[in-house]
Design a protein around this motif. Structure first.
Motif, PDB file in Angstrom:
ATOM      1  N   ARG A 281     -42.406  34.985 -25.770  1.00 37.33           N
ATOM      2  CA  ARG A 281     -41.585  35.919 -24.991  1.00 37.33           C
ATOM      3  C   ARG A 281     -41.560  35.536 -23.521  1.00 37.33           C
ATOM      4  NH1 ARG A 281     -43.437  41.898 -25.979  1.00 37.33           N
ATOM      5  NH2 ARG A 281     -41.825  42.352 -24.437  1.00 37.33           N
ATOM      6  N   VAL A 282     -42.715  35.138 -22.988  1.00 35.12           N
ATOM      7  CA  VAL A 282     -42.793  34.767 -21.580  1.00 35.12           C
ATOM      8  C   VAL A 282     -41.971  33.503 -21.326  1.00 35.12           C
ATOM      9  CG1 VAL A 282     -44.332  34.155 -19.680  1.00 35.12           C
ATOM     10  CG2 VAL A 282     -45.058  35.859 -21.364  1.00 35.12           C
ATOM     11  N   THR A 283     -42.078  32.544 -22.231  1.00 36.56           N
ATOM     12  CA  THR A 283     -41.302  31.306 -22.094  1.00 36.56           C
ATOM     13  C   THR A 283     -39.813  31.590 -22.043  1.00 36.56           C
ATOM     14  OG1 THR A 283     -42.990  29.993 -23.238  1.00 36.56           O
ATOM     15  CG2 THR A 283     -40.767  29.089 -23.175  1.00 36.56           C
ATOM     16  N   ARG A 284     -39.345  32.436 -22.967  1.00 37.95           N
ATOM     17  CA  ARG A 284     -37.914  32.762 -23.006  1.00 37.95           C
ATOM     18  C   ARG A 284     -37.478  33.436 -21.712  1.00 37.95           C
ATOM     19  NH1 ARG A 284     -35.002  37.230 -23.853  1.00 37.95           N
ATOM     20  NH2 ARG A 284     -36.910  38.428 -24.219  1.00 37.95           N
ATOM     21  N   MET A 285     -38.298  34.364 -21.223  1.00 41.08           N
ATOM     22  CA  MET A 285     -37.940  35.096 -20.008  1.00 41.08           C
ATOM     23  C   MET A 285     -37.926  34.179 -18.783  1.00 41.08           C
ATOM     24  SD  MET A 285     -40.190  38.505 -20.834  1.00 41.08           S
ATOM     25  CE  MET A 285     -39.870  39.330 -19.281  1.00 41.08           C
ATOM     26  N   LEU A 286     -38.865  33.232 -18.726  1.00 39.54           N
ATOM     27  CA  LEU A 286     -38.905  32.297 -17.608  1.00 39.54           C
ATOM     28  C   LEU A 286     -37.720  31.333 -17.663  1.00 39.54           C
ATOM     29  CD1 LEU A 286     -42.727  31.495 -17.428  1.00 39.54           C
ATOM     30  CD2 LEU A 286     -41.379  32.734 -15.730  1.00 39.54           C
ATOM     31  N   THR A 287     -37.347  30.934 -18.876  1.00 37.22           N
ATOM     32  CA  THR A 287     -36.168  30.068 -19.026  1.00 37.22           C
ATOM     33  C   THR A 287     -34.914  30.786 -18.556  1.00 37.22           C
ATOM     34  OG1 THR A 287     -37.176  28.903 -20.897  1.00 37.22           O
ATOM     35  CG2 THR A 287     -34.777  28.753 -20.670  1.00 37.22           C
ATOM     36  N   ALA A 288     -34.796  32.063 -18.949  1.00 43.50           N
ATOM     37  CA  ALA A 288     -33.646  32.859 -18.511  1.00 43.50           C
ATOM     38  C   ALA A 288     -33.647  33.030 -16.995  1.00 43.50           C
ATOM     39  CB  ALA A 288     -33.664  34.221 -19.197  1.00 43.50           C
ATOM     40  N   PHE A 289     -34.838  33.164 -16.417  1.00 42.43           N
ATOM     41  CA  PHE A 289     -34.956  33.267 -14.963  1.00 42.43           C
ATOM     42  C   PHE A 289     -34.419  32.005 -14.297  1.00 42.43           C
ATOM     43  CE2 PHE A 289     -37.336  32.233 -11.101  1.00 42.43           C
ATOM     44  CZ  PHE A 289     -37.088  33.357 -10.323  1.00 42.43           C
ATOM     45  N   GLY A 290     -34.831  30.847 -14.800  1.00 46.49           N
ATOM     46  CA  GLY A 290     -34.372  29.586 -14.232  1.00 46.49           C
ATOM     47  C   GLY A 290     -32.873  29.414 -14.344  1.00 46.49           C
ATOM     48  N   THR A 291     -32.313  29.819 -15.485  1.00 47.35           N
ATOM     49  CA  THR A 291     -30.862  29.723 -15.679  1.00 47.35           C
ATOM     50  C   THR A 291     -30.115  30.606 -14.693  1.00 47.35           C
ATOM     51  OG1 THR A 291     -31.161  29.244 -18.034  1.00 47.35           O
ATOM     52  CG2 THR A 291     -28.991  30.049 -17.345  1.00 47.35           C
ATOM     53  N   LYS A 292     -30.605  31.833 -14.526  1.00 46.63           N
ATOM     54  CA  LYS A 292     -29.947  32.760 -13.599  1.00 46.63           C
ATOM     55  C   LYS A 292     -30.056  32.261 -12.156  1.00 46.63           C
ATOM     56  CE  LYS A 292     -30.507  37.074 -14.542  1.00 46.63           C
ATOM     57  NZ  LYS A 292     -31.105  38.451 -14.666  1.00 46.63           N
ATOM     58  N   LEU A 293     -31.220  31.723 -11.814  1.00 42.37           N
ATOM     59  CA  LEU A 293     -31.419  31.191 -10.465  1.00 42.37           C
ATOM     60  C   LEU A 293     -30.454  30.040 -10.191  1.00 42.37           C
ATOM     61  CD1 LEU A 293     -33.019  31.034  -7.806  1.00 42.37           C
ATOM     62  CD2 LEU A 293     -34.711  29.615  -9.004  1.00 42.37           C
ATOM     63  N   THR A 294     -30.288  29.164 -11.159  1.00 38.91           N
ATOM     64  CA  THR A 294     -29.356  28.039 -11.012  1.00 38.91           C
ATOM     65  C   THR A 294     -27.917  28.537 -10.855  1.00 38.91           C
ATOM     66  OG1 THR A 294     -30.800  26.592 -12.308  1.00 38.91           O
ATOM     67  CG2 THR A 294     -28.491  25.933 -12.092  1.00 38.91           C
ATOM     68  N   ASP A 295     -27.556  29.549 -11.635  1.00 38.78           N
ATOM     69  CA  ASP A 295     -26.209  30.109 -11.535  1.00 38.78           C
ATOM     70  C   ASP A 295     -25.955  30.692 -10.147  1.00 38.78           C
ATOM     71  OD1 ASP A 295     -25.720  29.399 -14.142  1.00 38.78           O
ATOM     72  OD2 ASP A 295     -26.100  31.398 -14.967  1.00 38.78           O
ATOM     73  N   LEU A 296     -26.992  31.314  -9.580  1.00 36.54           N
ATOM     74  CA  LEU A 296     -26.835  31.973  -8.285  1.00 36.54           C
ATOM     75  C   LEU A 296     -26.903  31.003  -7.110  1.00 36.54           C
ATOM     76  CD1 LEU A 296     -29.036  35.179  -8.769  1.00 36.54           C
ATOM     77  CD2 LEU A 296     -26.558  35.108  -8.511  1.00 36.54           C
ATOM     78  N   ALA A 297     -27.784  29.996  -7.227  1.00 37.24           N
ATOM     79  CA  ALA A 297     -28.045  29.166  -6.043  1.00 37.24           C
ATOM     80  C   ALA A 297     -28.430  27.749  -6.423  1.00 37.24           C
ATOM     81  CB  ALA A 297     -29.136  29.810  -5.202  1.00 37.24           C
ATOM     82  N   ALA A 298     -27.606  27.093  -7.200  1.00 41.44           N
ATOM     83  CA  ALA A 298     -27.894  25.720  -7.603  1.00 41.44           C
ATOM     84  C   ALA A 298     -28.055  24.828  -6.375  1.00 41.44           C
ATOM     85  CB  ALA A 298     -26.774  25.193  -8.492  1.00 41.44           C
ATOM     86  N   GLY A 299     -29.091  24.003  -6.375  1.00 37.49           N
ATOM     87  CA  GLY A 299     -29.312  23.073  -5.278  1.00 37.49           C
ATOM     88  C   GLY A 299     -30.039  23.648  -4.086  1.00 37.49           C
ATOM     89  N   SER A 300     -30.278  24.946  -4.062  1.00 37.93           N
ATOM     90  CA  SER A 300     -30.993  25.568  -2.946  1.00 37.93           C
ATOM     91  C   SER A 300     -32.473  25.215  -3.003  1.00 37.93           C
ATOM     92  CB  SER A 300     -30.824  27.087  -2.991  1.00 37.93           C
ATOM     93  OG  SER A 300     -31.493  27.620  -4.122  1.00 37.93           O
ATOM     94  N   HIS A 301     -33.158  25.440  -1.884  1.00 40.78           N
ATOM     95  CA  HIS A 301     -34.600  25.157  -1.851  1.00 40.78           C
ATOM     96  C   HIS A 301     -35.359  25.974  -2.911  1.00 40.78           C
ATOM     97  CE1 HIS A 301     -38.575  24.219  -0.391  1.00 40.78           C
ATOM     98  NE2 HIS A 301     -38.830  25.502  -0.208  1.00 40.78           N
ATOM     99  N   PRO A 302     -35.101  27.297  -3.054  1.00 38.35           N
ATOM    100  CA  PRO A 302     -35.804  28.044  -4.110  1.00 38.35           C
ATOM    101  C   PRO A 302     -35.536  27.480  -5.508  1.00 38.35           C
ATOM    102  CG  PRO A 302     -34.822  29.552  -2.545  1.00 38.35           C
ATOM    103  CD  PRO A 302     -34.290  28.194  -2.216  1.00 38.35           C
ATOM    104  N   ALA A 303     -34.289  27.063  -5.768  1.00 36.76           N
ATOM    105  CA  ALA A 303     -33.952  26.535  -7.088  1.00 36.76           C
ATOM    106  C   ALA A 303     -34.676  25.215  -7.338  1.00 36.76           C
ATOM    107  CB  ALA A 303     -32.447  26.343  -7.216  1.00 36.76           C
ATOM    108  N   ARG A 304     -34.758  24.359  -6.308  1.00 36.71           N
ATOM    109  CA  ARG A 304     -35.459  23.076  -6.465  1.00 36.71           C
ATOM    110  C   ARG A 304     -36.960  23.312  -6.646  1.00 36.71           C
ATOM    111  NH1 ARG A 304     -32.385  21.785  -1.958  1.00 36.71           N
ATOM    112  NH2 ARG A 304     -34.285  21.630  -0.673  1.00 36.71           N
ATOM    113  N   THR A 305     -37.482  24.281  -5.903  1.00 35.45           N
ATOM    114  CA  THR A 305     -38.918  24.606  -6.028  1.00 35.45           C
ATOM    115  C   THR A 305     -39.236  25.071  -7.437  1.00 35.45           C
ATOM    116  OG1 THR A 305     -39.061  25.211  -3.695  1.00 35.45           O
ATOM    117  CG2 THR A 305     -40.781  26.063  -5.147  1.00 35.45           C
TER     118      THR A 305
END
Length: 318
Positions: A281-305
């Motif tokens: 469950r945690v893995t799925r939620m973290l993956t979804a977090f990464g996907t949403k972050l990329t959608d919002l701010a691809a290439g940004s410092h937070p996204a790269r971090t």
């Protein structure tokens, strides 16, 4: 004559008694503790299923009173409900549906409305995870309408809190707020010293109510309310429940991300320990977090971090 007496004694069926039930209850306590430490593992699901079979085997092994037989069915149902929850937690939903059928049948034969509540409440959670709010509400209503909820407000509180989480899927924030109000009122009325099943007292308290409120508002897009409930849940969480704390932490990160707070969201998500992040469950939620972050701010410092952290974590836990 002595030989005949010995033979007759050997042929006499074994008497099943309260000590057998107590032994099963001790094994159930071990399953619950293992679930809180690890959660979702196939080994927990398998072990719980084996113990259910052991409880049922005692029904055929010897003689017992009607009360003892009912307790054996209740024990078997308890183990199957734990197998069901382990499957839900591990996202093995087809197995969970199969376990539910067996658990519900055993619970009905036991006449124990407490374990019936657990099983149907789990069914509501299962359908919620499957994205089927109509079925989830119907299953949870079965739990909420059992006699135990009228006798003990703690059961009623959990039923209302899980109803709120389901309403979150529909985006009905008024229904969410109403159900949470009922849950809090019932929790406030519950006698803390009352005798209750281990499975309930081991996890349900104010922190879990806050966690279910978090899930409800997160599903409904109420980011600020979700964040507030996340902080309250984490402040109250019992130390041994690492997986639950991790799930709350990731949900907090999602709530922060929903408000556009990218750097705090990434810092929150990165605080989940690597060993816990491997939980399905945690893995799925973290993956979804990464996907949403990329959608919002691809290439940004937070996204790269975050991308670098996720890569390092996968390599560490692989």
């Amino acid at each position: 004559m002595a030989v005949l007496t010995s033979t007759a004694a050997a042929a006499r069926p074994r008497r099943i008694g309260i000590s057998d039930v107590q032994r099963l209850q001790a094994r159930f306590a071990e399953v619950v503790a293992s679930d809180h430490r690890h959660g979702g593992r196939l080994s927990i699901e398998t072990r719980a299923g084996q113990l259910a079979d052991e409880a049922l085997a005692l029904q055929e092994l010897g003689t017992a009173t009607q009360r003892i037989r009912a307790q054996l069915y209740a024990s078997a149902a308890s183990f199957m409900s734990s197998a069901m929850w382990a499957a839900i937690d591990g996202r093995r939903f087809e197995a969970a549906l199969q376990h539910h059928q067996k658990a519900a049948s055993l619970a009905a034969m036991s006449g124990d409305s407490g374990i019936q509540f657990r099983i149907w409440s789990h069914a509501g959670s299962l359908y919620r995870h499957l994205g089927r709010p109509g079925d989830a509400l119907a299953a949870n209503d079965v739990a909420r309408n059992l006699p135990i909820t009228r006798r003990d407000p703690l059961f009623a509180s959990l039923g209302h809190a899980r109803h709120a989480a389901i309403h979150g899927l529909t985006g009905d924030t008024n229904a969410v707020r109403r159900s949470l109000g009922h849950a809090q009122d019932a929790l406030d009325r519950a006698d803390p010293g009352a005798s209750r099943p281990l499975w309930l007292t081991a996890f349900y308290d104010q922190s879990e109510l806050e966690s279910l409120a978090l899930a409800a508002y997160l599903s409904a897009g109420g980011w600020e309310e979700a964040e507030a409930h996340a902080h309250r849940s984490m402040a109250l969480r019992r130390g041994a429940m690492q997986r639950s704390h991790a799930i709350t932490t990731v949900r907090l990160a999602h709530a922060q991300l929903g408000q556009g707070a990218l750097e705090p969201a990434v810092a929150t998500a990165m605080s989940v320990p690597a060993e816990v992040s491997a939980h399905p469950r945690v893995t799925r939620m973290l993956t979804a977090f990464g996907t949403k972050l990329t959608d919002l701010a691809a290439g940004s410092h937070p996204a790269r971090t975050w991308a670098q952290h996720a890569h390092d974590t996968r390599r560490t836990t692989a």
